[in-house]
Every structure is written in structure tokens, then in C-alpha cells.
Design an enzyme around this catalytic site. Structure first.
Site, PDB file in Angstrom:
ATOM      1  N   TRP A  29       0.818  -1.285   0.126  1.00 28.14           N
ATOM      2  CA  TRP A  29       0.047  -0.104  -0.013  1.00 28.14           C
ATOM      3  C   TRP A  29       0.957   1.282   0.221  1.00 28.14           C
ATOM      4  O   TRP A  29       0.549   2.232  -0.599  1.00 28.14           O
ATOM      5  CB  TRP A  29      -0.648   0.143   1.188  1.00 28.14           C
ATOM      6  N   HIS A  30       2.008   1.145   0.676  1.00 26.59           N
ATOM      7  CA  HIS A  30       2.930   2.181   0.714  1.00 26.59           C
ATOM      8  C   HIS A  30       3.515   2.795  -0.472  1.00 26.59           C
ATOM      9  O   HIS A  30       3.956   4.123  -0.544  1.00 26.59           O
ATOM     10  CB  HIS A  30       3.959   2.317   2.038  1.00 26.59           C
ATOM     11  N   GLY A  31       3.844   1.895  -1.366  1.00 26.19           N
ATOM     12  CA  GLY A  31       4.610   2.071  -2.859  1.00 26.19           C
ATOM     13  C   GLY A  31       4.883   0.972  -3.523  1.00 26.19           C
ATOM     14  O   GLY A  31       4.636  -0.059  -3.392  1.00 26.19           O
TER      15      GLY A  31
END
Length: 478
Positions: A325-327
Site C-alpha cells: 500500500w505504501h508504494g
């Protein structure tokens, strides 16, 4: 528009005054102003991406109404999956398209086949990961019949686009924030003052702590082959405080700004670096995301029910998905996997719910056991942050490898005394205020008003005198 910009310093008072002038009119006028202000706030970066928010708003608003009218289970599931696929589809395209294309090509190259691919020059819309999850929470809760779908499209648009938390959270649940748009808000002086106090502390975290740490962590990470082990450790610690000051600072400003307008957002950080184990850390770090994954992914997968193998599987899924989700980089996935490995012993030995109270709850200082637990947890977290910060897995591994040599006992080449002092003061204030929702909430309320004002002015002066070079909020890229 950044919270720490002159633009926002002009924007906020204008919206605040207009908002409370409209208090005498029907509620929809205030809600409509929030929608307009939120679209201006978001469009300040790139007005073209406003279409995404509007489209997502209309899709989930319409699906919510259809879910209320539809009783057949298959039809309800179809509506739910329509919302999920559209929202995740947009998120996947803008955030992960090039990542999947590049890895697809790499996979074929590994087996000796060369294929041509075309990546796209895609601009990631700011905050798409946040408002996508926020709208999904609405559709899922309506599907589960935990929430009545709204017929007020203006209130729903205000919920989706609410400017204080639009681009970097907290990720609000529809069950908490949306009903607040149905209620007439009255100006409350004490809530507004408390909101200003939280905004002030958020600005201190961001401008003084995060931005100063960023200057040195960036220097060290970008040139890590040139420095000793002790300097690399210092760089990793600086990044740990950078990301905490940056992200929790944003959350404090968002929550405080919301209080100026009569809204209560959920706490997003609860002093995570005072955690005594990794499980406690993840109950205190980015709470809105952790609980989102818990309620909408972990529990539907079976949660802690079932065999130990199923529990382990579910934990790894949650942490890996959280990392992704973060990248769109393998470093984030490894970061998530490493945290899952940290969590594993606590799960296996049923120690993941041991530290649910506040550290040193009845005393001023932690016990020796608590202090050791905090130190170990912080060290493990710092090591994991190296993957989060590095450009590639190989860079992260090389960085960690260079941490453990004889130069760990030498003095760091970089020794910013002023920053050490600022961090000491920051940690001390956070420790004293750890029982509150944010550090400054009640810490000096027992003192006379002139003393409190002097302290607040001192913080403002510190922000202007010792603020680091302006850095973009880290989580804007997510």
C-alpha cells in the site's frame, strides 16, 4: 497546498470565517462550503485529478443507494465488487501500473525471453491511497448493514473530500465521520483552542523535528558508502524521527484543523516509539490504516481464528499488503515482511496482547524491563525503516551490512548538536504527555495562562528560528 505553506496560512482563516458565518443558515451551506474548500485545497496541486475524486464520490454514493434497495445477496455482492474494482482499479493503474509492467518484463528476462514493454509517464494523484480506502469503508459498511446509506450527496462529497485529512489521513471510517455532517455544528471556543494547540504541536513536529532530521538522513542515506557505521546508525535514527515527526505531525495538524470546524477525527498516532514490543508499536502507529486492514482484510480472512498456520498466514498477508500500500517498490514489501517476522514470535507464544496499557502508567519513569523493551522495539523498527527509506533492496542490505563493523564504536562524522538537543526536548515533552491524545493536550494546563502563552510563543519562535529546510510531507507520495 501544504499545511506548512503561506498558501494554507491564508486559506485556513478565510475558510474558517466563512464557515462560521454560515452557521446561522441551514446545515447544507456549511457542508457545501467544505466541499468547495476541499476541492480548492486539492486542486491546488493539479485540478485535473479532481475528476477522480468526483467520480469516486458519485460511484460510491450511487452504489450505496442501490445497496439499500437491493435485497438479493448476489446483486448486493455485484454492487460491492463493482465499487471495490473501480476504486482499486484506479489506485492500481495510477500507483502500480509501471511496477507490474517492469516486473513482468524482468520475470521473462530471467527465463531468457526478451519482450518489449511500454511504461507510462503517470503522475500519482496526491492522497489517492487515502481517499480510496475512505470511500471503500463506506460501501463495505453499507453492504454489511452497519451503516445506513446517505441520501445527502453534499454531505457525502464533504465526507470523501474533507480537506484536513484528504491527502494523508487519518483514513476516516464512514461510521465515524459521515454522521458528523448531518449534525448542526456550533462554535466551541475550548475545542477550537485545543485544535490550535494540536496544530501548533503538529507544525513543531514537521518543521522543527522532521525537516531538520531530513537534511541529515538524506545526506547520509544518499552517500552511505562514504560514512562509518556509527554515522549510518545515526542516519537511520534520524530517518525514524523524520518519518514520525512528518506523518504524525500531519495527522496532528489535520485533527486540530478539523476541531476548528467542529469535527472529531480519530487519533492516528499514540506515541509509538514508547512501545515495548512490535505488536504494541502497530497498535500505536498509523492507527487508521492498521485498523482498516484489521477490519476489512484480516478479520474476513479469519483473523486469529483457526489453526496457528492460518493465523501466521493472515499476519503475513496483512503486513505484506500494508507494505505494498505504501508504494510500488519491493523495498516496501520487504519492509512489511520484516515487520511480520518481528510480529511472529509474539503471535506464536501468545504475547501480542501483553502490552495494551500505557508504558509507565503509574510512574514518571519506565521500569528497567519496560526501558529494555522500548529500546529493543525502537532498534528493530529503525532497522526496518532502512528498507522503507532505501531506493532498492540491495541498497538497504548493503546499508545494514555496513552498520555492523568496528566503526560502530567510533564517533559519527556528522554530529549536529542543535538537533540532538531538539530531539531530547521533543522526546521529553512526548514522554510527559504520553497519556493524552497528543503531547500538548494537557501538559501545561495546570499553569497560569501567562505561563502557558509564554510556552506557546516559545514553540512558535522555535519553529521560525530552527525550522529545517522545507520538505514535502513523506506520505504525500502514497
Amino acid at each position: 497546498m501544504f499545511f506548512n505553506s503561506i498558501d494554507f496560512a491564508i486559506f485556513l482563516p478565510i475558510v474558517f470565517v466563512l464557515y462560521w458565518i454560515l452557521q446561522r443558515y441551514p446545515l447544507k451551506f456549511q457542508n457545501f462550503l467544505i466541499v468547495i474548500a476541499s476541492y480548492v485545497f486539492y486542486g491546488w496541486w493539479d485540478y485535473r485529478f479532481l475528476a477522480l475524486i468526483v467520480f469516486s464520490t458519485l460511484i460510491d454514493y450511487s452504489i450505496g443507494l442501490r445497496l439499500q434497495k437491493t435485497k438479493k445477496l448476489n446483486d448486493r455482492k455485484l454492487l460491492l465488487w463493482t465499487s471495490i474494482l473501480i476504486n482499486i482499479g484506479f489506485l492500481g493503474f495510477f500507483k502500480y501500473y509501471n511496477f507490474f509492467v517492469d516486473n513482468f518484463v524482468t520475470a521473462f528476462s530471467f527465463f531468457g525471453s526478451e519482450i518489449q514493454s511500454n511504461t507510462l509517464n503517470i503522475i500519482l494523484p496526491v492522497g489517492i491511497s487515502f481517499y480510496t480506502f475512505q470511500t471503500l469503508s463506506y460501501t463495505i459498511d453499507v453492504y454489511r448493514e452497519k451503516l445506513e446509506p446517505t441520501k445527502d450527496v453534499i454531505a457525502f462529497a464533504a465526507f470523501v473530500s474533507f480537506f484536513p485529512q484528504l491527502v494523508a489521513g487519518p483514513i476516516e471510517r464512514a461510521t465515524n465521520l459521515l454522521p458528523q455532517f448531518y449534525i448542526k455544528r456550533q462554535f466551541n471556543y475550548s475545542n477550537a483552542v485545543d485544535g490550535l494547540r494540536q496544530i501548533l504541536w503538529g507544525l513543531f513536529k514537521k518543521i522543527v523535528i522532521a525537516d531538520n532530521c531530513a537534511q541529515f538522513s538524506n545526506l547520509i542515506f544518499d552517500n552511505y558508502t562514504d560514512y562509518s557505521s556509527s554515522t549510518l546508525m545515526l542516519g537511520a535514527v534520524f530517518f525514524a524521527f523524520q518519518i514520525y515527526g512528518d506523518f504524525s505531525g500531519y495527522s496532528d495538524i489535520a485533527i486540530g484543523t478539523s476541531r476548528l470546524f467542529g469535527f472529531d477525527l480519530k487519533q492516528n498516532f499514540a506515541f509509538p516509539y514508547f512501545s515495548r514490543d512490535i505488536a504494541e508499536f502497530w497498535r500505536r502507529w498509523h492507527i487508521s490504516l492498521s485498523t482498516w486492514f484489521r477490519d476489512y482484510v484480516y478479520i474476513p480472512l479469519g483473523g486469529s481464528r483457526g489453526s496457528k498456520w492460518h493465523q501466521i498466514r493472515n499476519v503475513f498477508i496483512i503486513f505484506l499488503v500494508s507494505g505494498f500500500w505504501h508504494g510500488a517498490n519491493w523495498t516496501f514489501i520487504v519492509w512489511g515482511g520484516l515487520n511480520a517476522l518481528y510480529f511472529l514470535p509474539l503471535l506464536i507464544f501468545k504475547r501480542n496482547r501483553v502490552n495494551t496499557n500505557i508504558v509507565a502508567e503509574e510512574s514518571k519513569l519506565p521500569s528497567f524491563k519496560e526501558f529494555c523493551g522500548m529500546l529493543i522495539t525502537f532498534f528493530l523498527t529503525v532497522i526496518a525503516w532502512i528498507f522503507f527509506r532505501s531506493n532498492s533492496i540491495s541498497d538497504a542490505i548493503d546499508y545494514i551490512y555496513k552498520l555492523f563493523d568496528i566503526t560502530i564504536f567510533s564517533l559519527p562524522e556528522i554530529r549536529p548538536t542543535f538537533l540532538f538537543l531538539l530531539l531530547f526536548i521533543f522526546i521529553l515533552i512526548e514522554w510527559v504527555g504520553r497519556r493524552n491524545l497528543f503531547a500538548l493536550e494537557k501538559i501545561w494546563l495546570k499553569y497560569p495562562r501567562p505561563v502557558r502563552l509564554f510556552i506557546y510563543y516559545l514553540i512558535v519562535v522555535t519553529i521560525f528560528l530552527y525550522g529545517g529546510k522545507e520538505q514535502e510531507f513523506i506520505y504525500f507520495q502514497f
